[in-house]
Design an enzyme around this catalytic site. Structure first.
Site, PDB file in Angstrom:
ATOM      1  N   ASP A 191     -11.002  -6.082   6.702  1.00  0.00           N
ATOM      2  CA  ASP A 191      -9.950  -5.187   6.213  1.00  0.00           C
ATOM      3  C   ASP A 191     -10.446  -4.419   4.984  1.00  0.00           C
ATOM      4  O   ASP A 191     -10.383  -3.185   4.966  1.00  0.00           O
ATOM      5  CB  ASP A 191      -8.656  -5.964   5.927  1.00  0.00           C
ATOM      6  CG  ASP A 191      -7.562  -5.041   5.418  1.00  0.00           C
ATOM      7  OD1 ASP A 191      -6.814  -4.499   6.240  1.00  0.00           O
ATOM      8  OD2 ASP A 191      -7.485  -4.848   4.192  1.00  0.00           O
ATOM      9  N   SER A 225      11.313   0.496   7.647  1.00  0.00           N
ATOM     10  CA  SER A 225      10.699  -0.756   7.232  1.00  0.00           C
ATOM     11  C   SER A 225      11.687  -1.881   7.464  1.00  0.00           C
ATOM     12  O   SER A 225      12.905  -1.659   7.444  1.00  0.00           O
ATOM     13  CB  SER A 225      10.307  -0.682   5.746  1.00  0.00           C
ATOM     14  OG  SER A 225       9.391  -1.703   5.413  1.00  0.00           O
ATOM     15  N   ARG A 226      11.161  -3.097   7.678  1.00  0.00           N
ATOM     16  CA  ARG A 226      12.064  -4.237   7.856  1.00  0.00           C
ATOM     17  C   ARG A 226      12.896  -4.459   6.601  1.00  0.00           C
ATOM     18  O   ARG A 226      14.080  -4.750   6.653  1.00  0.00           O
ATOM     19  CB  ARG A 226      11.277  -5.510   8.171  1.00  0.00           C
ATOM     20  CG  ARG A 226      10.838  -5.602   9.622  1.00  0.00           C
ATOM     21  CD  ARG A 226      10.030  -6.860   9.841  1.00  0.00           C
ATOM     22  NE  ARG A 226       8.898  -6.920   8.916  1.00  0.00           N
ATOM     23  CZ  ARG A 226       8.005  -7.902   8.895  1.00  0.00           C
ATOM     24  NH1 ARG A 226       8.130  -8.921   9.722  1.00  0.00           N
ATOM     25  NH2 ARG A 226       6.994  -7.878   8.051  1.00  0.00           N
ATOM     26  N   ILE A 239       0.832  -1.208   0.000  1.00  0.00           N
ATOM     27  CA  ILE A 239       0.000   0.000   0.000  1.00  0.00           C
ATOM     28  C   ILE A 239       0.868   1.260   0.000  1.00  0.00           C
ATOM     29  O   ILE A 239       0.513   2.277  -0.603  1.00  0.00           O
ATOM     30  CB  ILE A 239      -0.993  -0.019   1.189  1.00  0.00           C
ATOM     31  CG1 ILE A 239      -2.018   1.124   1.081  1.00  0.00           C
ATOM     32  CG2 ILE A 239      -0.284   0.084   2.533  1.00  0.00           C
ATOM     33  CD1 ILE A 239      -3.036   0.914   0.002  1.00  0.00           C
ATOM     34  N   LYS A 252      -5.874   3.220   7.565  1.00  0.00           N
ATOM     35  CA  LYS A 252      -7.040   2.577   8.158  1.00  0.00           C
ATOM     36  C   LYS A 252      -6.745   1.093   8.330  1.00  0.00           C
ATOM     37  O   LYS A 252      -6.002   0.543   7.508  1.00  0.00           O
ATOM     38  CB  LYS A 252      -8.274   2.814   7.288  1.00  0.00           C
ATOM     39  CG  LYS A 252      -8.184   2.154   5.891  1.00  0.00           C
ATOM     40  CD  LYS A 252      -8.722   0.751   5.878  1.00  0.00           C
ATOM     41  CE  LYS A 252      -8.280  -0.030   4.687  1.00  0.00           C
ATOM     42  NZ  LYS A 252      -8.641  -1.434   4.714  1.00  0.00           N
TER      43      LYS A 252
END
Lengths: 301, 301
Positions: free
Chosen positions: B163, B33-34, B11, B87
């Site tokens: 979701d 981020s990983r 996303i 969200k």
């Protein structure tokens, strides 16, 4: 002030009716129930019929199970009467938000009877300026003893072990000096039921909760909190306050739970105020949302 | 204004990064981020390290999955930065309440990207003085297409079909002229998963919702409402507004969803304001609380 009681079951007969008989504020003027009655009080089976026949009943107290409670609550508010709700105030949060939006010009009171237990106010005062390091809620009771044959409690929306467990959460959210949130949950679901029979929660401030509806022998309703100023324990459902293992005096002067709820409702009506704190319900909704389900043995009463 | 993006997954790359590149308000100054990165932007794997290295980053936008989002959100607020949340704003309600309590002196924005779809504002305006007689939400998409291999979405707290379904509920709660509440729910749980793969909801005003995560072929994101003034339909996830079957003109002048979210965040920061509407999350929590579970076939990607 005249009040009507809706849902004449075990909790009504054990708690609400005696509290109203002893109240200086209230006169029980009518009841509504499928089958239950109170001697000497006009009895109805339909809430709208009762409301029409008793325009002088200013206030209605609902002790129905959570799922059918909403329709009755709507009827009361549509008739412009003050509304008092047994805990939990609804099966789900959006219902209660809808009631709040409807309750214009009348008092709405979402009661939490355990918050009126003798030790709760003292616990809140003692914790006000302390830091919580951890805690344990142990809420273990026997569903067969306290809810004999009440299948609704294990149906979808019946809340299962959270029916008693929300009492612990209502105390916790009242005594902690800052908001608490859920961090994890595991729910034991009997293979033949829709609601959990046991649950283990983890909460912020390193608090855990052990909720069980299958406790045989001694029943336990305890909250213990470790703080930077010592250990606080509330035992017997909030009625006994201990600090570092010693009982705290001066707890006997406070009213019993249900008389205190009806005194509070009378004050709200006189002030034109409402009281709706949904924090305990939010934690239960969060447990249903976040909780990992574990299937356990079927349960029968 | 400098902004950091946390959680460089699908996303983020599909929506957030392009929206920030085109924004006149924002410069993407760092990522966390990983494994994901954005070419030419300093990349971190630890959020506290990024916050320490970039004191000039006033705002952090989180697009992590709901369960790990909370710890990152706390880190952002502890560092005194403005916070924007994909969200849903958290896995559970009490987490978001805790963030609201922490967000003193900074802007907190719980985004609902579908509310920025082209047809939503027009739908809200058209419905404002109308009475709803009934409605149908059809939200059917293919989890394998939109969330390939994302196991977290079917774990406890991952929300499953809610979701995508919460996008429909975010539109519904934005366009209806009065609050909506849940009246019933049925959840399809794959035997090997913890979150529902499909759900059927009933809501007030005779609205029903058909949410499905296994839709093959054409994907459907439609809301239809019957009113005393005709039928309104929002199709394509809120992007196409029809009244009585006729498309309504003038919808092309509005920004795309994610650019509109970042423009809104910029306005909130400049105003010193926050925007947190939890109504869509409350309906999902209510579905998990009230919903009857039905075990269905195991699901594998």
């Amino acid at each position: 002030m005249k009040i009507a009681l809706v849902g004449i079951g075990k909790i009504a007969l054990d708690q609400h009716v005696p509290a109203l008989k002893d109240s200086r504020d209230w006169t029980l003027a009518a009841t509504v129930s499928r089958s239950g009655q109170v001697a000497g009080v006009p009895a109805y089976t339909d809430i709208d019929a009762m409301l029409a026949a008793h325009p002088d009943v200013s206030t209605v107290s609902l002790c129905l199970p959570p799922v059918p409670r909403f329709a009755a609550a709507q009827a009361v508010l549509r008739a412009g009467r003050h509304l008092m709700l047994e805990k939990p105030p609804g099966a789900i949060l959006s219902e209660v938000h809808a009631l709040q939006a409807m309750a214009q010009g009348v008092s709405l009171y979402a009661t939490w009877h355990s918050r009126m237990a003798h030790g709760v106010a003292g616990a809140r005062a003692w914790l006000a300026d302390r830091t919580i390091h951890g805690g344990l809620i142990t809420w273990r009771e026997d569903i067969r003893k306290w809810h004999p044959g009440q299948d609704w409690i294990l149906e979808a929306g019946g809340m299962g072990v959270f029916d008693p467990g929300i009492n612990a959460l209502s105390i916790l959210t009242a005594i902690l000096p800052r908001p608490v949130h859920l961090t994890g949950a595991e729910l034991d679901l009997p293979a033949n039921r829709q609601a959990p029979i046991a649950a283990r929660l983890t909460l912020s401030d390193n608090i855990t909760a052990d909720l069980d509806f299958l406790q045989q022998g001694p029943q336990t309703w305890d909250i213990e909190l470790q703080t930077d100023g010592g250990t606080l324990a509330l035992r017997m459902g909030g009625n006994l306050l201990e600090i570092d293992g010693q009982p705290v005096d001066g707890q006997d002067s406070i009213m019993q739970e249900y008389p205190a709820l009806y005194a509070r409702m009378a004050a709200l009506v006189r002030q034109g105020a409402s009281e709706v704190d949904l924090a305990p319900m939010v934690l239960v909704a969060d447990a249903f949302t976040l909780g990992r389900r574990v299937t356990v043995a079927p349960f029968d009463f």
